[in-house]
Design a protein around this motif. Structure first.
Motif, PDB file in Angstrom:
ATOM      1  N   PRO A 161      10.103  -9.538   5.708  1.00 46.59           N
ATOM      2  CA  PRO A 161       9.618  -8.366   4.918  1.00 46.59           C
ATOM      3  C   PRO A 161      10.371  -7.796   3.928  1.00 46.59           C
ATOM      4  N   TYR A 162      11.682  -8.421   3.740  1.00 42.66           N
ATOM      5  CA  TYR A 162      12.697  -7.780   2.951  1.00 42.66           C
ATOM      6  C   TYR A 162      12.339  -8.049   1.490  1.00 42.66           C
ATOM      7  N   ILE A 163      11.804  -9.446   1.361  1.00 42.45           N
ATOM      8  CA  ILE A 163      11.227  -9.501  -0.058  1.00 42.45           C
ATOM      9  C   ILE A 163       9.951 -10.328   0.065  1.00 42.45           C
ATOM     10  N   SER A 164       8.782  -9.714  -0.263  1.00 36.61           N
ATOM     11  CA  SER A 164       7.364 -10.354   0.009  1.00 36.61           C
ATOM     12  C   SER A 164       7.152 -11.780  -0.861  1.00 36.61           C
ATOM     13  N   SER A 165       6.412 -12.243  -0.164  1.00 35.20           N
ATOM     14  CA  SER A 165       5.747 -13.496  -0.560  1.00 35.20           C
ATOM     15  C   SER A 165       5.123 -13.000  -2.272  1.00 35.20           C
ATOM     16  N   SER A 166       4.741 -11.928  -2.544  1.00 33.42           N
ATOM     17  CA  SER A 166       4.153 -11.589  -3.683  1.00 33.42           C
ATOM     18  C   SER A 166       5.087 -11.524  -4.683  1.00 33.42           C
ATOM     19  N   THR A 167       6.174 -10.718  -4.474  1.00 38.17           N
ATOM     20  CA  THR A 167       7.230 -10.628  -5.196  1.00 38.17           C
ATOM     21  C   THR A 167       8.064 -12.108  -5.501  1.00 38.17           C
ATOM     22  N   LEU A 168       8.243 -12.807  -4.547  1.00 37.32           N
ATOM     23  CA  LEU A 168       8.649 -14.059  -4.922  1.00 37.32           C
ATOM     24  C   LEU A 168       7.737 -15.055  -5.747  1.00 37.32           C
ATOM     25  N   ASP A 169       6.407 -14.953  -5.499  1.00 37.06           N
ATOM     26  CA  ASP A 169       5.223 -15.541  -6.459  1.00 37.06           C
ATOM     27  C   ASP A 169       5.555 -15.192  -8.061  1.00 37.06           C
TER      28      ASP A 169
END
Ligand code: MN
Length: 201
Positions: A17-25
């Motif tokens: 949860p530290y960097i979300s998949s939405s942020t990486l997307d």
């Protein structure tokens, strides 16, 4: 040759949860990809068209006429280095050879974290905080916008992106919470050690 977008070195949900998949997307699929598209458009048909990314950066730094090329090329390079600076289940105390060097050069791991976090927090506006090797000593530096140590002959070992797009979806304006997560859960010490070893080659 053209510059390509490298794949992320992990799945886009691997840092949650530290960097979300939405942020990486968004960060990888939109921001990083846009820098790749832009640099390819800007070098097409120019004397830089067949250069490596590193050469494009070194040839355009401090050249007002080529600032657009520099910014996009450096951002492509910085993001690729940033993805590698993190890993799932990373962070915490340094391991390997770099752990000794951190103690020797900063006094302790806690002093190292304090300096690195402070660099990230005090970078006004957009930019990057870096662990670098200068004259065989570890140092913490920060760079503004797209600027990158490799343009200045400095060897980077780790970086953290402090542009707002790196953390806004997960932390809103809380850059400090994002930096804490980077230190406690994300740093890829194997990558830092590999960079240290290569620079001492
Ligand atoms: Mn970014």
């Amino acid at each position: 040759m053209s510059i390509t977008l490298p794949k992320l070195p992990y799945n886009n949900d691997a840092l949650a949860p530290y960097i979300s998949s939405s942020t990486l997307d968004f960060h990888h699929g939109k921001h990083h990809n846009t820098y790749v598209t832009n640099v390819n458009k800007l070098i097409e048909g120019t004397e830089l068209a067949n250069d490596t990314l590193e050469d494009i950066i070194k040839k355009t730094v401090n050249n007002a006429d080529k600032i657009g090329i520099f910014n996009n090329a450096a951002q492509v390079w910085n993001h690729t280095f940033y993805w590698q600076s993190m890993q799932p289940n990373g962070g915490g105390l340094a391991t390997g050879n770099i752990a000794e060097k951190i103690n020797a050069n900063f006094g302790s791991y806690d002093r190292f974290v304090e300096q690195f976090k402070n660099a990230g927090l005090t970078q006004f506006g957009s930019g990057w905080a870096w662990l670098v090797l200068k004259n065989n000593q570890l140092e913490i530096i920060k760079t503004a916008n797209a600027d990158t140590p490799i343009a200045h002959g400095i060897t980077p070992l780790l970086t953290v992106d402090v542009w707002e797009h790196a953390y806004y979806l997960d932390y809103q304006n809380g850059r400090g919470g994002y930096l804490d997560a980077f230190f406690q859960h994300l740093i890829n010490w194997e990558f830092a050690n590999a960079n240290l070893l290569e620079s001492q080659g």
